[in-house]
Design a protein around this motif. Structure first.
Motif, PDB file in Angstrom:
ATOM      1  N   ILE A  87     -14.090 -93.492-113.225  1.00  0.00           N
ATOM      2  CA  ILE A  87     -13.595 -92.688-112.105  1.00  0.00           C
ATOM      3  C   ILE A  87     -14.604 -91.631-111.697  1.00  0.00           C
ATOM      4  N   LEU A  88     -15.306 -91.057-112.666  1.00  0.00           N
ATOM      5  CA  LEU A  88     -16.269 -89.990-112.363  1.00  0.00           C
ATOM      6  C   LEU A  88     -17.374 -90.516-111.465  1.00  0.00           C
ATOM      7  N   THR A  97     -13.971 -81.946-107.463  1.00  0.00           N
ATOM      8  CA  THR A  97     -14.954 -82.694-106.681  1.00  0.00           C
ATOM      9  C   THR A  97     -16.083 -81.779-106.223  1.00  0.00           C
ATOM     10  N   LYS A  98     -17.215 -82.417-105.944  1.00  0.00           N
ATOM     11  CA  LYS A  98     -18.332 -81.700-105.325  1.00  0.00           C
ATOM     12  C   LYS A  98     -18.093 -81.591-103.823  1.00  0.00           C
ATOM     13  N   ILE A 150     -16.221 -87.184-107.432  1.00  0.00           N
ATOM     14  CA  ILE A 150     -15.366 -86.639-108.490  1.00  0.00           C
ATOM     15  C   ILE A 150     -16.211 -86.228-109.672  1.00  0.00           C
ATOM     16  N   GLN A 151     -16.038 -84.984-110.129  1.00  0.00           N
ATOM     17  CA  GLN A 151     -16.750 -84.457-111.283  1.00  0.00           C
ATOM     18  C   GLN A 151     -15.867 -84.455-112.522  1.00  0.00           C
ATOM     19  N   TYR A 156     -22.692 -75.422-108.077  1.00  0.00           N
ATOM     20  CA  TYR A 156     -22.369 -76.241-106.916  1.00  0.00           C
ATOM     21  C   TYR A 156     -21.033 -75.795-106.341  1.00  0.00           C
ATOM     22  N   SER A 157     -20.798 -76.255-105.078  1.00  0.00           N
ATOM     23  CA  SER A 157     -19.541 -75.980-104.382  1.00  0.00           C
ATOM     24  C   SER A 157     -18.719 -77.255-104.312  1.00  0.00           C
ATOM     25  N   GLY A 158     -17.416 -77.084-104.203  1.00  0.00           N
ATOM     26  CA  GLY A 158     -16.566 -78.262-104.134  1.00  0.00           C
ATOM     27  C   GLY A 158     -15.125 -77.894-103.865  1.00  0.00           C
TER      28      GLY A 158
END
Length: 1023
Positions: free
Chosen positions: A555-556, A531-532, A537-538, A604-606
């Motif tokens: 889902i993404l 996730t991000k 959800i990635q 990115y962070s997640g």
């Protein structure tokens, strides 16, 4: 943003090691802490109860000095104990271990002991310690309560030390793995990078560029093949035969498939790997060899749509129906118009890779099992190098039993000769203080089978209170298997990367590593979401889509919390690092863990979120908890029943009451349960009674017999079965049945004892009457003697009286004729003739002898009268010497004809006793002594005062008693005399009378030499 292959390899290695290490640390800490704390509490309770039993003698004797020393010594020997104190039944502290600091009154309110049969445990926290306070009643609370406080800190420090050791090992492994990954990635990617640059130049039209790859492995061969392909590109035409020969010479399967999924061409490798002939497959559907028809169809459709297909793992079907794992890559063959009409599929045999993966999984599982039991070797050595401690893991590593290792020299027996001198020298220098401690060290060890294993050690030196080194403590991890696994993993990865890179260079599949990672995640049984930072959800693995039952693309982009809420997953339990979820629709349990990250590589962070299905574990845990609660409940009931039985047994022992029993809540009224209308039955209309213990009941319409006879029949009765419905009730009823039997047997025994006592009294009376009858003859003989001379003397006295009468009459006549001169002379002659002078003299002697005889008769009658009243005697002061003399007068007729009597009386104090009963004792011993003399012999009587007792010995020189019969002479009805000469009760009565006086009687006899009886009567004075 593209991620370099080397970065992926490094990140994958570090991530796997970190995830595995963190999981192991958390599991080990939780399991080890719970197990050690549980064992510590049990040991604390056991020590407290044991100490409560040890202090009982000092409490009863009120030896407070020794009691305080005992408590302080016990506290000194156990560093877990913070304090111990004892308070009496009034609540006053009588002993403690606080010394001069004084006893803190606040401790009295921490815990209070329960009933006299229970203990209590309280938990409280001070500024520095967590304390477990155990209170144990002493002598069921009658002597007070013992309280002991135990601290958990040393135990928790030990757990922290183990966790720290595990973390250090994980960090070391992480650093080594990262370094190895960097080197490996650099070695692998360098030739790939060169091939990629050469391909880029050729793509730009520079056909003179060549790949500078000089290695001799598959990549080197690929480089050479690549350069040859570049040379061939320079030629404008290539023959079809040459192309066919090249394709058929390839070790991999090459297929050309059209849009209708029919095989247009296959090389010879198809026959070698699948068993199909190349010609036989031409024109047939591609699904003939495809292991997964749906996957094949989807892959082909994607290929025609996107124009490329990355390498992926699947399996093909052989001609015999078995399957073979393969890695396939494919590309389209475009026509002149640019449309894709056919595809070329290359499939490589992946069997060895799959087997390698299975071996790696086995090695990983084995290593996991080692970690699950905290698999490190713990070893303690003294300064001489001898083993003083080793744990089970150490014994497993070395292959020896613990008894084969303890006390042995570590260096001479368990190290290979190649490393022995070096390791021993380092140890001796550290023990001598000339070298600093080597906290980390690696060296091989020698197992019992002769195998060498490499152990990574963490060492610490043990010191006494003066700082002197007394030995060493080491924890060692067997890294032999890890090294072998790392080497195998590196080799497998190298081979895999080389194969994948070969396919990538041939067909331009640059994203193979990414797809391989996704495939790996899809094979994981846990649900994994990427996730991000905002929670969207990635990425997900296949398991997420299967559980949620939604397409991957839907889902993404969704928020993961919202998605879980839609699936009915509710949070139930929160703990460090995770959340427990429950899905109402399916009834399944999951554990959710979140791993936040910040990475500049992906922009990115997640967080990585995992959901692990714990339903089966949860059900097993709940079942285990339910079983544990039932066991605890049964244990408590059983303990309560046993405690009640102990109390009842004590009551039976002290009160001699066999009518007590245990209550049973399952006991019912038998006449109500059985719908019985037999009003004559002893159980009818009464409260619930144990009908199986009552004779004469009407169970089943038949009169039952005694208790022991109808016990087996009652086992079939539902009243009896209900009363025995649980183990505690069974114990209670078995105890009650036992007490009932004991009560009946006790009554029978009491009745038999009363009958025996009455019989014994009758026999005693008969024995006494027989003795009196026996003595009557002697007494009559003794009376006849004095009465004989009394009669003789009285006859003589009558004659004397007649003569005196005649003399007096003559004297009267003479006196009347005093006028005659011859009267005095006649009177003198008559006096001489009648012997009056002698008569007068002898008359006095006769009277004296007669009186003496009468006294003797009187004395004999008195002694006989006294002896005949043994049972009516009173408890009074008496002189034992006088008792013996009185008895001798009675039995003298038995002694005087056969024995020479010797008496040696000492000065004896008077004592309170039953004199007449002691006369019976002396008479029996004297008569037995006389009867033991066959013809003539000696009987000796001796008395003396000593050791607070009056001692009497009666010895004879008779025939003696055989050694095998001496131990039985005091038994009732046992006699060594011929038939008709004894009843066997004389010495039994003698023994009972002596024991009644708290005395003792012993016998020493030798056949042919005689017998000595020694009687000891304690001196009793009025208090």
């Amino acid at each position: 943003m593209k991620i370099r292959l080397r970065t992926k390899i490094l990140a994958l290695t570090i991530g796997l090691i970190t995830l595995l290490g963190a999981t192991v640390a958390v599991l080990v800490k939780t399991t080890l802490t719970d197990a050690l704390l549980s064992e510590f509490r049990e040991n604390s309770i056991f020590q407290s109860r044991q100490l409560a039993e040890i202090v009982v003698p000092d409490l009863l004797t009120e030896n407070m000095v020794r009691l305080n020393l005992l408590l302080n010594e016990h506290k000194k020997n156990d560093r877990h104990i913070q304090y111990i104190f004892i308070k009496n039944a009034e609540g006053k502290v009588t002993a403690h271990t606080f010394g001069e600091e004084g006893f803190p009154a606040a401790l009295l309110e921490v815990s209070k002991a329960g009933t006299v049969n229970e203990y209590s445990v309280a938990h409280f926290t001070t500024e520095t310690d967590d304390i477990i306070d155990v209170a144990v009643p002493i002598l069921k609370g009658q002597a007070g309560v013992l309280r002991a406080g135990f601290t958990e800190n040393p135990l928790l420090e030990k757990v922290k030390g183990i966790i720290t050791l595990i973390l250090v090992i994980i960090i070391i492994v992480l650093v080594i793995g990262a370094a190895a990954a960097v080197v490996l990635a650099s070695v692998i990617t360098r030739p790939v990078h060169r091939l990629s640059e050469a391909a880029r130049e050729i793509g730009n039209g520079n056909l003179n560029c060549r790949a500078q790859v000089r290695s001799r492995d598959e990549i080197g061969q690929l480089g050479m093949t690549f350069n040859r392909m570049v040379e061939d590109l320079k030629e404008t035409t290539v023959s079809r035969d040459y192309l066919d020969m090249m394709i058929n010479s390839m070790p991999d399967i090459v297929l050309i498939v059209d849009r209708d999924l029919k095989i247009r061409m296959a090389n010879r490798s198809v026959e070698r790997l699948l068993g199909h002939g190349a010609a036989s497959l031409t024109g047939r559907p591609f699904t003939v060899i495809c292991g997964d028809d749906k996957a094949c169809f989807n892959n082909v459709q994607m290929l025609f749509k996107e124009g490329r297909f990355p390498g992926t793992a699947t399996y093909y079907r052989r001609k015999d129906g078995t399957t073979v794992p393969v890695i396939i890559s494919a590309s389209t063959i475009r026509s002149g118009s640019g449309s894709a009409d056919e595809i070329v599929i290359i499939a490589k045999d992946n069997t060895e890779y799959v087997k390698t993966q299975e071996r790696l999984v086995d090695e990983r599982d084995r290593a996991q099992n080692y970690l699950d039991v905290a698999g490190v070797m713990l070893l303690a050595l003294n300064t001489k190098g001898n083993v003083t401690l080793i744990n089970r893991k150490g014994c497993e590593i070395l292959g020896y039993g613990e008894h084969e290792i303890i006390g042995m020299s570590w260096f001479d027996n368990f190290l290979p000769e190649s490393a022995r001198a070096e390791v021993k020298d380092v140890f001796n220098r550290v023990a001598a203080g000339t070298l600093e401690n080597c906290e980390q060290y690696e060296n091989p060890v020698l197992t019992k089978s002769g195998e060498e294993k490499i152990i990574a050690w963490r060492n610490t030196m043990l010191k006494d209170k003066n700082g002197r080194i007394t030995g060493a403590l080491s924890s060692g991890e067997d890294i032999t298997g890890r090294r072998e696994a790392e080497e195998a993993l590196c080799q497998s990865r190298q081979m895999l990367v080389k194969e994948h890179e070969k396919l990538t260079l041939l067909f331009g599949k640059v994203e193979l590593a990414k797809k391989e990672w996704e495939k790996t995640m899809d094979c994981v049984g846990e649900m994994i979401l990427l996730t991000k930072e905002d929670g969207t959800i990635q990425r997900i693995n296949r398991r997420v889509a299967e559980v949620i039952n939604m397409p991957y693309q839907e889902i993404l982009g969704r928020a993961w919390e919202e998605l879980l809420n839609e699936q009915g997953m509710e949070s139930r339990t929160f703990y460090a690092g995770g959340v427990e979820l429950f899905q109402k629709t399916t009834g399944k349990w999951y554990v959710l863990n979140s791993y936040p990250f910040t990475s500049g590589d992906i922009g990115y962070s997640g967080a990585v979120i995992t959901l692990h299905d714990t339903t089966e574990l949860k059900l097993v845990t709940e079942k285990l908890e339910e079983t544990t609660r039932k066991i605890d409940s049964d244990k408590e009931k059983l303990q309560k029943a046993l405690d009640q039985i102990c109390v009842l047994i004590q009551n039976v022992t002290h009160q001699k009451n066999f009518e007590i029993g245990l209550s049973n809540p399952h006991l019912k009224k038998c006449y109500e349960v059985k719908n019985c209308s037999k009003t004559a039955c002893p159980c009818y209309g009464k409260e619930a009674v144990r009908c199986w213990q009552i004779a004469g009941t009407f169970c089943g319409g038949e009169i039952q017999g005694a208790f022991a006879q109808k016990y087996g029949n009652c086992k079939k009765c539902n009243v009896f079965r209900d009363a025995m419905s649980d183990p505690v009730s069974q114990i209670s009823e078995q105890f009650n049945n036992m007490m009932h039997v004991l009560e009946m047997k006790n009554k029978e025994l009491a009745k038999a004892y009363a009958e025996l006592k009455a019989t014994q009294a009758q026999i005693l009376q008969r024995e006494k009457m027989a003795s009196i009858g026996q003595l009557a003859a002697g007494v009559a003989h003794e009376i006849n003697n004095p009465m004989g001379f009394i009669s003789s003397n009285l006859g003589t006295l009558g004659k004397y009286v007649n003569k005196l009468t005649e003399f007096i009459e003559a004297q009267s006549a003479i006196v009347e004729s005093l006028q005659s001169a011859e009267a005095p002379e006649k009177l003198n002659e008559l006096r001489k003739k009648l012997k009056l002078d002698y008569i007068l003299t002898d008359l006095t002697q006769l009277i004296r002898e007669s009186l003496d005889g009468a006294d003797r008769v009187k004395k004999i009658v008195q002694n006989l009268k006294s002896f005949s009243r043994v049972d009516e005697a009173e408890y009074k002061y008496a002189d034992i010497n006088e008792c013996i003399e009185s008895t001798l007068n009675i039995v003298w007729n038995e002694l005087k004809y056969k024995a020479t009597l010797t008496k040696e009386y000492g000065a004896l104090p008077q004592t309170k006793c039953y004199p007449q009963q002691l006369n019976q004792v002396f008479m029996n011993l004297l008569v037995n002594a006389a009867q033991a003399l066959e013809k003539q012999g000696e009987i000796k009587i001796k008395t003396w005062n000593g050791d607070g007792s009056i001692n009497i010995t009666i010895s004879d020189t008779g025939s003696g008693i055989p050694r095998d019969k001496v131990s039985r002479i005091f038994e009732p009805f046992y006699t060594t005399k011929p038939v008709g000469q004894g009843t066997g009760l004389g010495l039994s009565i003698t023994y009972d009378i002596v024991k009644k006086h708290n005395g003792d009687i012993k016998v020493d006899s030798e056949v042919g030499k005689g017998t000595v009886f020694t009687v000891k009567i304690p001196v009793v004075e009025e208090k």
